[in-house]
Scaffold this active site. Structure first.
Site, PDB file in Angstrom:
ATOM      1  N   ASN A  10       0.803  -1.237   0.000  1.00  0.00           N
ATOM      2  CA  ASN A  10       0.000   0.000   0.000  1.00  0.00           C
ATOM      3  C   ASN A  10       0.831   1.281   0.000  1.00  0.00           C
ATOM      4  O   ASN A  10       0.282   2.371  -0.125  1.00  0.00           O
ATOM      5  CB  ASN A  10      -0.998   0.019   1.171  1.00  0.00           C
ATOM      6  CG  ASN A  10      -1.966  -1.150   1.111  1.00  0.00           C
ATOM      7  OD1 ASN A  10      -2.596  -1.363   0.085  1.00  0.00           O
ATOM      8  ND2 ASN A  10      -2.082  -1.920   2.188  1.00  0.00           N
ATOM      9  N   ARG A  17      -3.331   7.913  -0.169  1.00  0.00           N
ATOM     10  CA  ARG A  17      -3.712   7.014   0.920  1.00  0.00           C
ATOM     11  C   ARG A  17      -3.737   7.769   2.254  1.00  0.00           C
ATOM     12  O   ARG A  17      -2.688   8.222   2.736  1.00  0.00           O
ATOM     13  CB  ARG A  17      -2.664   5.904   1.014  1.00  0.00           C
ATOM     14  CG  ARG A  17      -2.876   4.962   2.153  1.00  0.00           C
ATOM     15  CD  ARG A  17      -1.668   4.061   2.357  1.00  0.00           C
ATOM     16  NE  ARG A  17      -1.964   3.117   3.410  1.00  0.00           N
ATOM     17  CZ  ARG A  17      -1.054   2.385   4.021  1.00  0.00           C
ATOM     18  NH1 ARG A  17       0.215   2.492   3.688  1.00  0.00           N
ATOM     19  NH2 ARG A  17      -1.407   1.556   4.968  1.00  0.00           N
ATOM     20  N   TYR A  22      -0.540   9.728   6.556  1.00  0.00           N
ATOM     21  CA  TYR A  22       0.738   9.513   5.878  1.00  0.00           C
ATOM     22  C   TYR A  22       1.270  10.744   5.139  1.00  0.00           C
ATOM     23  O   TYR A  22       2.375  10.701   4.591  1.00  0.00           O
ATOM     24  CB  TYR A  22       0.615   8.327   4.907  1.00  0.00           C
ATOM     25  CG  TYR A  22       0.279   7.039   5.628  1.00  0.00           C
ATOM     26  CD1 TYR A  22       1.209   6.435   6.464  1.00  0.00           C
ATOM     27  CD2 TYR A  22      -0.985   6.448   5.501  1.00  0.00           C
ATOM     28  CE1 TYR A  22       0.904   5.268   7.148  1.00  0.00           C
ATOM     29  CE2 TYR A  22      -1.297   5.278   6.174  1.00  0.00           C
ATOM     30  CZ  TYR A  22      -0.346   4.693   7.004  1.00  0.00           C
ATOM     31  OH  TYR A  22      -0.652   3.540   7.682  1.00  0.00           O
ATOM     32  N   ALA A  76       2.173  -3.044   6.631  1.00  0.00           N
ATOM     33  CA  ALA A  76       1.338  -3.942   7.449  1.00  0.00           C
ATOM     34  C   ALA A  76       2.065  -5.237   7.816  1.00  0.00           C
ATOM     35  O   ALA A  76       1.785  -5.841   8.863  1.00  0.00           O
ATOM     36  CB  ALA A  76       0.042  -4.255   6.713  1.00  0.00           C
ATOM     37  N   HIS A  79       3.612  -6.097  11.343  1.00  0.00           N
ATOM     38  CA  HIS A  79       2.851  -6.494  12.520  1.00  0.00           C
ATOM     39  C   HIS A  79       2.600  -7.998  12.624  1.00  0.00           C
ATOM     40  O   HIS A  79       2.155  -8.461  13.661  1.00  0.00           O
ATOM     41  CB  HIS A  79       1.531  -5.719  12.556  1.00  0.00           C
ATOM     42  CG  HIS A  79       1.736  -4.244  12.359  1.00  0.00           C
ATOM     43  ND1 HIS A  79       2.533  -3.496  13.205  1.00  0.00           N
ATOM     44  CD2 HIS A  79       1.301  -3.384  11.397  1.00  0.00           C
ATOM     45  CE1 HIS A  79       2.565  -2.233  12.773  1.00  0.00           C
ATOM     46  NE2 HIS A  79       1.825  -2.140  11.678  1.00  0.00           N
ATOM     47  N   ASP A  86      12.216 -13.175   9.378  1.00  0.00           N
ATOM     48  CA  ASP A  86      13.266 -14.177   9.170  1.00  0.00           C
ATOM     49  C   ASP A  86      14.216 -13.754   8.053  1.00  0.00           C
ATOM     50  O   ASP A  86      15.426 -13.968   8.147  1.00  0.00           O
ATOM     51  CB  ASP A  86      12.655 -15.546   8.856  1.00  0.00           C
ATOM     52  CG  ASP A  86      12.023 -16.204  10.086  1.00  0.00           C
ATOM     53  OD1 ASP A  86      12.216 -15.700  11.207  1.00  0.00           O
ATOM     54  OD2 ASP A  86      11.328 -17.229   9.903  1.00  0.00           O
ATOM     55  N   GLU A  97      14.612   0.139  10.131  1.00  0.00           N
ATOM     56  CA  GLU A  97      13.161   0.005   9.921  1.00  0.00           C
ATOM     57  C   GLU A  97      12.552   1.402  10.020  1.00  0.00           C
ATOM     58  O   GLU A  97      12.839   2.133  10.974  1.00  0.00           O
ATOM     59  CB  GLU A  97      12.579  -0.906  11.007  1.00  0.00           C
ATOM     60  CG  GLU A  97      11.080  -1.089  10.912  1.00  0.00           C
ATOM     61  CD  GLU A  97      10.539  -1.973  12.049  1.00  0.00           C
ATOM     62  OE1 GLU A  97      11.343  -2.539  12.829  1.00  0.00           O
ATOM     63  OE2 GLU A  97       9.304  -2.064  12.175  1.00  0.00           O
ATOM     64  N   HIS A  99       8.922   3.753   9.759  1.00  0.00           N
ATOM     65  CA  HIS A  99       7.479   3.924   9.650  1.00  0.00           C
ATOM     66  C   HIS A  99       7.198   5.415   9.533  1.00  0.00           C
ATOM     67  O   HIS A  99       7.728   6.205  10.325  1.00  0.00           O
ATOM     68  CB  HIS A  99       6.749   3.358  10.871  1.00  0.00           C
ATOM     69  CG  HIS A  99       6.975   1.897  11.025  1.00  0.00           C
ATOM     70  ND1 HIS A  99       6.295   0.962  10.272  1.00  0.00           N
ATOM     71  CD2 HIS A  99       7.844   1.206  11.806  1.00  0.00           C
ATOM     72  CE1 HIS A  99       6.726  -0.240  10.596  1.00  0.00           C
ATOM     73  NE2 HIS A  99       7.668  -0.123  11.522  1.00  0.00           N
ATOM     74  N   SER A 101       4.261   6.918   9.995  1.00  0.00           N
ATOM     75  CA  SER A 101       3.416   7.327  11.121  1.00  0.00           C
ATOM     76  C   SER A 101       4.013   6.813  12.426  1.00  0.00           C
ATOM     77  O   SER A 101       4.878   5.923  12.425  1.00  0.00           O
ATOM     78  CB  SER A 101       2.000   6.766  10.938  1.00  0.00           C
ATOM     79  OG  SER A 101       2.018   5.344  10.994  1.00  0.00           O
ATOM     80  N   ARG A 106      -1.065   4.735  17.470  1.00  0.00           N
ATOM     81  CA  ARG A 106      -2.211   4.322  16.646  1.00  0.00           C
ATOM     82  C   ARG A 106      -2.903   3.113  17.272  1.00  0.00           C
ATOM     83  O   ARG A 106      -2.794   2.871  18.460  1.00  0.00           O
ATOM     84  CB  ARG A 106      -1.726   4.077  15.208  1.00  0.00           C
ATOM     85  CG  ARG A 106      -1.106   5.356  14.582  1.00  0.00           C
ATOM     86  CD  ARG A 106      -0.695   5.140  13.159  1.00  0.00           C
ATOM     87  NE  ARG A 106      -1.857   4.799  12.321  1.00  0.00           N
ATOM     88  CZ  ARG A 106      -1.762   4.297  11.091  1.00  0.00           C
ATOM     89  NH1 ARG A 106      -0.562   4.109  10.552  1.00  0.00           N
ATOM     90  NH2 ARG A 106      -2.849   4.009  10.398  1.00  0.00           N
TER      91      ARG A 106
END
Ligand code: DQA
Length: 143
Positions: A10, A17, A22, A76, A79, A86, A97, A99, A101, A106
């Site tokens: 997404n 979006r 975002y 997504a 999560h 892995d 990593e 994100h 937001s 949230r």
């Protein structure tokens, strides 16, 4: 140094979006931002996005084989995808990593990322600027 900037499901729809979550930056703008930042920092930045989990796994395997650094927004999959975690655990280079937001502010199901424990570090809640900061870190970090 080559850095893969990998984006999960997404995120190709950035700009349209949920802009209240975002922001208004489009995916094309994000690619531009990462490529420009890479040029400024002397990094070879490869930016990709997919809605297919197996495709992301293949890209992570490629990065693992090369020992390359990765900036990953697992979206997504953060999560619940043990497969993505892995694959991240196999990386030999640093993994940031990202994100856009603040996942901790949230819905409760977003508070935990299964990827974070195998990441070098995590940036969240700083909008698309998080990608720039991640690239800056990778360009300047000491091994
Ligand atoms: C996201 C946060 C995730 O919870 C969500 O599923 C996304 C994007 C972010 O960048 O804020 O798709 O990873």
């Amino acid at each position: 140094m080559r850095v893969y900037v990998l984006n999960g499901p997404n995120l190709g729809r950035l700009g349209t979006r949920q802009p209240e979550v975002y922001g208004a930056t489009t995916y094309a703008d994000l690619v531009e931002l990462c490529e420009r930042t890479g040029r400024d920092l002397g990094l070879e930045v490869v930016v990709r996005q997919t809605d297919a989990e197996h495709e992301l796994l293949g890209w992570l395997h490629e990065a693992a084989d090369e020992g390359a650094a990765v900036v990953l927004n697992p979206a997504a999959w953060s999560h619940y995808s043990i497969a993505v975690r892995d694959a991240c655990a196999m990386l030999r280079g640093p993994l940031v990593e990202v994100h856009i937001s603040n996942i901790h502010a949230r819905e409760p199901f977003r508070h935990h990322s299964v990827v974070s424990a195998v990441a070098t570090g995590v940036i969240c809640g700083l909008g698309v600027d998080g990608y720039r900061l991640a690239l800056h870190h990778l360009a300047t970090r000491r091994p």
